[in-house]
Design a protein around this motif. Structure first.
Motif, short mmCIF file in Angstrom:
data_model
loop_
_atom_site.label_atom_id
_atom_site.label_comp_id
_atom_site.label_asym_id
_atom_site.label_seq_id
_atom_site.Cartn_x
_atom_site.Cartn_y
_atom_site.Cartn_z
N GLN A 183 0.78 -1.01 0.15
CA GLN A 183 0.18 0.18 0.17
C GLN A 183 0.89 1.34 -0.02
OE1 GLN A 183 -3.29 0.36 -0.42
NE2 GLN A 183 -3.23 -1.77 -0.72
N PHE A 184 2.08 1.24 0.68
CA PHE A 184 3.00 2.43 0.95
C PHE A 184 3.39 2.78 -0.57
CE2 PHE A 184 6.97 4.66 1.47
CZ PHE A 184 6.56 5.59 2.69
N ASP A 185 3.89 1.63 -1.25
CA ASP A 185 4.60 1.83 -2.48
C ASP A 185 3.61 2.47 -3.69
OD1 ASP A 185 7.02 1.09 -2.26
OD2 ASP A 185 6.46 -1.44 -2.17
N LYS A 186 2.48 2.35 -3.13
CA LYS A 186 1.21 3.10 -4.43
C LYS A 186 1.14 4.45 -4.18
CE LYS A 186 -1.49 -1.15 -4.68
NZ LYS A 186 -2.77 -1.71 -4.39
N HIS A 187 1.65 4.91 -2.80
CA HIS A 187 1.37 6.42 -2.80
C HIS A 187 2.13 7.23 -3.59
CE1 HIS A 187 0.82 10.32 -0.62
NE2 HIS A 187 0.01 9.69 0.12
N PRO A 188 1.58 8.24 -4.15
CA PRO A 188 2.48 9.22 -4.86
C PRO A 188 3.58 9.90 -4.28
CG PRO A 188 0.02 9.73 -5.27
CD PRO A 188 0.16 8.66 -4.13
N GLN A 189 3.61 10.05 -3.04
CA GLN A 189 4.76 10.76 -2.44
C GLN A 189 5.48 10.03 -1.44
OE1 GLN A 189 1.73 13.08 -2.43
NE2 GLN A 189 3.19 13.97 -4.07
N ALA A 190 5.54 8.43 -1.97
CA ALA A 190 6.20 7.43 -1.28
C ALA A 190 7.83 7.66 -1.35
CB ALA A 190 5.54 6.14 -1.51
N ARG A 191 7.99 8.12 -2.47
CA ARG A 191 9.65 8.11 -2.68
C ARG A 191 10.08 9.48 -1.90
NH1 ARG A 191 10.79 3.45 -3.03
NH2 ARG A 191 8.53 3.17 -2.72
N ASP A 192 9.30 10.34 -1.94
CA ASP A 192 9.64 11.62 -1.19
C ASP A 192 9.93 11.33 0.25
OD1 ASP A 192 10.12 12.91 -3.49
OD2 ASP A 192 8.40 14.31 -3.35
N ALA A 193 8.64 10.64 0.73
CA ALA A 193 8.74 10.42 2.14
C ALA A 193 10.08 9.66 2.59
CB ALA A 193 7.30 9.58 2.56
N LEU A 194 10.34 8.56 1.80
CA LEU A 194 11.82 7.79 2.07
C LEU A 194 12.71 8.80 2.10
CD1 LEU A 194 10.68 4.79 0.35
CD2 LEU A 194 10.86 5.01 2.72
N ARG A 195 12.87 9.73 1.06
CA ARG A 195 14.12 10.59 1.27
C ARG A 195 14.16 11.55 2.36
NH1 ARG A 195 14.64 13.93 -4.30
NH2 ARG A 195 16.68 14.28 -3.65
N LEU A 196 12.86 11.99 2.80
CA LEU A 196 12.65 12.81 4.00
C LEU A 196 13.14 12.10 5.28
CD1 LEU A 196 12.01 15.10 5.62
CD2 LEU A 196 9.45 14.54 5.21
N ARG A 197 12.83 10.53 5.17
CA ARG A 197 13.13 9.91 6.41
C ARG A 197 14.52 9.78 6.56
NH1 ARG A 197 10.42 8.88 10.80
NH2 ARG A 197 12.41 8.28 11.96
N LEU A 198 15.45 9.65 5.57
CA LEU A 198 16.71 9.68 5.61
C LEU A 198 17.52 10.98 6.01
CD1 LEU A 198 17.77 7.64 2.31
CD2 LEU A 198 17.86 6.75 4.51
N TRP A 199 16.85 11.98 5.53
CA TRP A 199 17.25 13.53 6.18
C TRP A 199 17.15 13.67 7.45
CZ3 TRP A 199 14.53 15.44 1.44
CH2 TRP A 199 15.16 15.05 0.36
N ASP A 200 15.78 13.15 8.01
CA ASP A 200 15.18 13.09 9.37
C ASP A 200 16.28 12.29 10.27
OD1 ASP A 200 13.85 13.04 11.75
OD2 ASP A 200 12.12 11.80 11.04
N GLU A 201 16.76 11.04 9.87
CA GLU A 201 17.60 10.25 10.60
C GLU A 201 19.11 10.79 10.80
OE1 GLU A 201 16.39 7.42 12.42
OE2 GLU A 201 14.66 7.25 11.30
#
Ligand SMILES: [Fe+2]
Length: 191
Positions: A147-165
């Motif tokens: 389900q997450f993979d289908k979200h239009p902003q999934a890739r951006d959210a994963l990039r944001l997660r890396l910066w967050d960490e």
């Protein structure tokens, strides 16, 4: 849960800067940086990678829910999930489009996603992040990953997660909030 109300669009950036001024010096719970340091580091990492203005804005504001909530900073230690990602995204969506709000809304889901698909990722999380992970539902199931993979902003959210960490470096020098205001102005919804 929020102690703030919606404000006029032409005052929102000033309001957000004021929020960091008033509450941003508080520690990012369990981490060696303040809320403002964490936000500025995340935004500077996004900028360094050439991210779009909305994604740099999302990086800067991804934890604004922590500044909006009335819950205590150590609520995770008390077993309470502040749901700061939803609080922040819902408040911001009056002023910013989904390119800003959805990576923010999904940045906790992105942690749960990565824990499910990358066996080494969990070990890289800080103690505070591991504690909140349990309150947030733990690693995704395979259906949730799909389900997450289908979200239009999934890739951006994963990039944001890396910066967050990554944005937890004590005494790390970054540009100031003023530097990032241009990205916020460029990302505002049209009138
Ligand atoms: Fe964060």
């Amino acid at each position: 849960m929020s102690e703030v109300h919606q404000i006029p669009r032409d005052q929102v950036i000033k309001y957000l800067v004021g929020l960091f001024d008033q509450r941003g010096d508080s520690l990012y719970a369990g981490e060696p940086v303040s809320q403002t340091e964490h936000a500025l580091q995340a935004a500077s990492f996004a900028e360094a990678e050439g991210a779009s203005s909305p994604l740099i804005t999302a990086a800067l504001l991804h934890d604004v829910g922590h500044l909006l909530t009335t819950l205590p900073e150590d609520c995770a230690e008390q077993g309470i999930d502040s749901e700061h990602e939803s609080l922040g995204a819902e408040w911001l969506e009056t002023y910013f489009g989904p390119e800003v709000t959805e990576p923010i809304r999904l940045h906790v889901a992105a942690k749960r996603y990565r824990c499910a698909v990358d066996s080494e990722y969990h070990a890289t999380l800080s103690d505070a992040s591991r504690l909140s992970l349990q309150l947030q539902g733990g690693p995704f199931t395979s259906d949730e990953v799909t389900q997450f993979d289908k979200h239009p902003q999934a890739r951006d959210a994963l990039r944001l997660r890396l910066w967050d960490e990554a944005a937890k470096i004590p005494n790390h020098v970054t540009p100031t909030l003023t530097h990032f205001q241009t990205y916020l102005e460029e990302s505002l919804r049209p009138c």
